[in-house]
Design an enzyme around this catalytic site. Structure first.
Site, PDB file in Angstrom:
ATOM      1  N   ASP A 248      52.167  33.093  38.096  1.00 32.00           N
ATOM      2  CA  ASP A 248      53.064  33.132  39.252  1.00 32.00           C
ATOM      3  C   ASP A 248      52.360  32.774  40.562  1.00 32.00           C
ATOM      4  O   ASP A 248      51.149  32.905  40.706  1.00 32.00           O
ATOM      5  CB  ASP A 248      53.716  34.516  39.380  1.00 32.00           C
ATOM      6  CG  ASP A 248      52.702  35.646  39.490  1.00 32.00           C
ATOM      7  OD1 ASP A 248      51.668  35.598  38.786  1.00 32.00           O
ATOM      8  OD2 ASP A 248      52.928  36.583  40.285  1.00 32.00           O
TER       9      ASP A 248
ATOM     10  N   GLU B 102      52.395  38.570  37.949  1.00 27.83           N
ATOM     11  CA  GLU B 102      51.255  39.465  38.183  1.00 27.83           C
ATOM     12  C   GLU B 102      51.286  40.033  39.585  1.00 27.83           C
ATOM     13  O   GLU B 102      50.959  41.209  39.795  1.00 27.83           O
ATOM     14  CB  GLU B 102      49.938  38.709  37.947  1.00 27.83           C
ATOM     15  CG  GLU B 102      48.704  39.609  38.005  1.00 27.83           C
ATOM     16  CD  GLU B 102      48.236  39.946  39.408  1.00 27.83           C
ATOM     17  OE1 GLU B 102      47.734  41.067  39.625  1.00 27.83           O
ATOM     18  OE2 GLU B 102      48.391  39.088  40.311  1.00 27.83           O
ATOM     19  N   GLU B 103      51.671  39.194  40.556  1.00 24.47           N
ATOM     20  CA  GLU B 103      51.646  39.646  41.953  1.00 24.47           C
ATOM     21  C   GLU B 103      52.585  40.837  42.184  1.00 24.47           C
ATOM     22  O   GLU B 103      52.332  41.659  43.064  1.00 24.47           O
ATOM     23  CB  GLU B 103      52.027  38.497  42.890  1.00 24.47           C
ATOM     24  CG  GLU B 103      51.070  37.309  42.861  1.00 24.47           C
ATOM     25  CD  GLU B 103      49.705  37.610  43.453  1.00 24.47           C
ATOM     26  OE1 GLU B 103      49.522  38.729  43.984  1.00 24.47           O
ATOM     27  OE2 GLU B 103      48.823  36.753  43.368  1.00 24.47           O
TER      28      GLU B 103
ATOM     29  N   ARG C 172      31.618  44.470  35.854  1.00 25.32           N
ATOM     30  CA  ARG C 172      30.896  45.729  35.722  1.00 25.32           C
ATOM     31  C   ARG C 172      31.564  46.573  34.641  1.00 25.32           C
ATOM     32  O   ARG C 172      32.769  46.463  34.417  1.00 25.32           O
ATOM     33  CB  ARG C 172      30.850  46.495  37.048  1.00 25.32           C
ATOM     34  CG  ARG C 172      32.177  47.100  37.467  1.00 25.32           C
ATOM     35  CD  ARG C 172      32.174  47.625  38.900  1.00 25.32           C
ATOM     36  NE  ARG C 172      31.123  48.569  39.189  1.00 25.32           N
ATOM     37  CZ  ARG C 172      31.208  49.884  39.010  1.00 25.32           C
ATOM     38  NH1 ARG C 172      32.334  50.404  38.516  1.00 25.32           N
ATOM     39  NH2 ARG C 172      30.228  50.678  39.327  1.00 25.32           N
TER      40      ARG C 172
ATOM     41  N   HIS D  46      45.382  34.719  48.962  1.00 21.12           N
ATOM     42  CA  HIS D  46      46.630  35.014  49.675  1.00 21.12           C
ATOM     43  C   HIS D  46      46.622  34.438  51.096  1.00 21.12           C
ATOM     44  O   HIS D  46      47.350  34.910  51.961  1.00 21.12           O
ATOM     45  CB  HIS D  46      46.918  36.519  49.709  1.00 21.12           C
ATOM     46  CG  HIS D  46      47.194  37.114  48.362  1.00 21.12           C
ATOM     47  ND1 HIS D  46      47.965  38.256  48.185  1.00 21.12           N
ATOM     48  CD2 HIS D  46      46.825  36.741  47.114  1.00 21.12           C
ATOM     49  CE1 HIS D  46      48.030  38.539  46.888  1.00 21.12           C
ATOM     50  NE2 HIS D  46      47.341  37.630  46.225  1.00 21.12           N
TER      51      HIS D  46
END
Length: 385
Positions: free
Chosen positions: A76, A133-134, A173, A356
């Site tokens: 998206d 996802e956003e 990580r 963004h």
């Protein structure tokens, strides 16, 4: 990287096509059709569209192994007007790929093609192309649509590009790497009126300003200093005008944390502070609080496998173990609630515009590194024999 390098031109073409034709979350119909067509062209064993609305799942099997791995890309775009001026700039006004999901999709397509043509593995690979996802809703939509029952897998891996890191550098990580995100909206209601006669009503603007300030004490005074928490007010909206005092104010923002107990504490304290502030100013307060993203926690053992693979692929000088988690959020975390896996960042260049941002663009030089990671983790985790 020889095999992947030969696909660079194709991946670049796919990426720039997707960039020019961005679609918002759950509207990625053309994007999903493009992805599905490519997967079928590559000869995958199965390609299923419409998973979780506009998601696509491709399946590739080799050998007799019964283990399976999922690789995920998000599709998206964002409701941002692009500032770039290039041949592949957004053709959809007000929507652009300002987070690099076009690049994530292209690199996973490249990995799918390579694995279909010459992949050396024994087992099953699921290629997940996720919508929205956003919003923090796409992974849940796929899960709610029976993802794990229809397309089971044992592990999952995902990539996000990262501006500021050099192209070709991988960072991850073990354990927590990205935070939960909670959203809140506080509505203050009173009695508005003439700006010259504030004593005739119970206007809400002064109360709203006090509440914004009071909310800052949640982290500084009400959360254990050893815990990580962020409370950010991002909007203050009223129904007032230059000479009219408002009777309604809305305060919106978000909160970040890594521990569900901290999230619960933030909500509880926010409700207490809102109620107390409203009482002080003789107005009423209503708090709406929602949890949009859960913390993203990498499996420690698989993060170790990823770091070892990255040293083989990129050299130890291009592998970085993040010293602390970041307070950004990512709904890949929903998959990690179900199966172990690892999420990584790949550099988008030191001079890249931020994510963004209206001037952001995915660095096409990163496509090779991303596709090579996807292929490498499959061939490592699904070794022949």
């Amino acid at each position: 990287m020889t095999g992947i390098s030969s696909l660079h031109a194709a991946m670049k073409e796919w990426r720039q096509h997707l960039h020019a034709n961005p679609e918002f979350g759950f509207e990625e119909r053309a994007t999903a059709a493009f992805v599905a067509a490519k997967l079928r062209e590559f000869g995958l064993d199965e390609v299923v569209e419409g998973v979780g609305g506009t998601g696509v799942v491709g399946t590739l099997k080799r050998g007799t192994g019964n283990r399976s791995i999922a690789l995920r890309a998000d599709m998206d775009a964002l409701r941002i007007t692009e500032h770039a001026d290039n041949s592949y700039r957004s053709r959809n006004p007000g929507v652009m790929h300002a987070c690099g999901h076009d690049g994530h999709t292209a690199m996973l397509l490249g990995a799918a093609r390579h694995l279909a043509e010459e992949g050396d593995f024994d087992g099953t690979v699921r290629f997940l192309f996720q919508p929205a996802e956003e919003w923090g809703r796409g992974a849940l939509a796929m899960i709610d649509d029976g993802l794990f029952q229809r397309f089971p897998f044992d592990e999952i891996y995902g990539i996000h590009n990262m501006p500021g890191l050099p192209v070709g550098l991988l960072q991850t990580r073990p354990g927590a790497i990205m935070s939960a995100e909670d959203n809140f909206e506080i509505t203050l209601s009173g009695v508005g009126g003439h700006a010259a006669r504030p004593h005739w009503g119970n206007e809400v603007l002064v109360a709203a300003c006090a509440l914004v300030t009071n909310l800052q004490t949640i982290v500084s005074r009400r959360i254990d200093p050893a815990d990580i928490g962020v409370v950010s007010v991002t909007e203050l909206i009223t129904d007032g005008t230059r000479n009219a005092l408002p009777g309604l104010a809305r305060i919106l923002g978000d909160a970040r944390s890594f521990d569900p107990r901290v999230s619960a504490r933030i909500e509880q304290q926010m409700r207490t502070i809102a109620e107390g502030t409203a009482l002080t100013y003789n107005v009423t307060a209503e708090v709406a609080y929602s949890r949009e993203f859960v913390p993203l926690v990498n499996d420690a053992a698989l993060a170790g496998e990823v770091l070892s693979l990255a040293e083989d692929l990129y050299g130890s000088e291009n592998v970085d173990i993040a010293d602390k988690p970041m307070t950004g959020s990512e709904d890949f975390a929903r998959f990690l609630d179900k199966v172990p896996g690892c999420f990584v960042f790949l550099g988008n260049g030191k001079n890249s515009a931020p994510l963004h941002n209206a001037s952001y663009d995915f660095n096409d030089d990163g496509l090779i590194h991303g596709a090579n990671f996807h292929v490498g983790i499959v061939e490592r985790r699904l070794r022949q024999g």
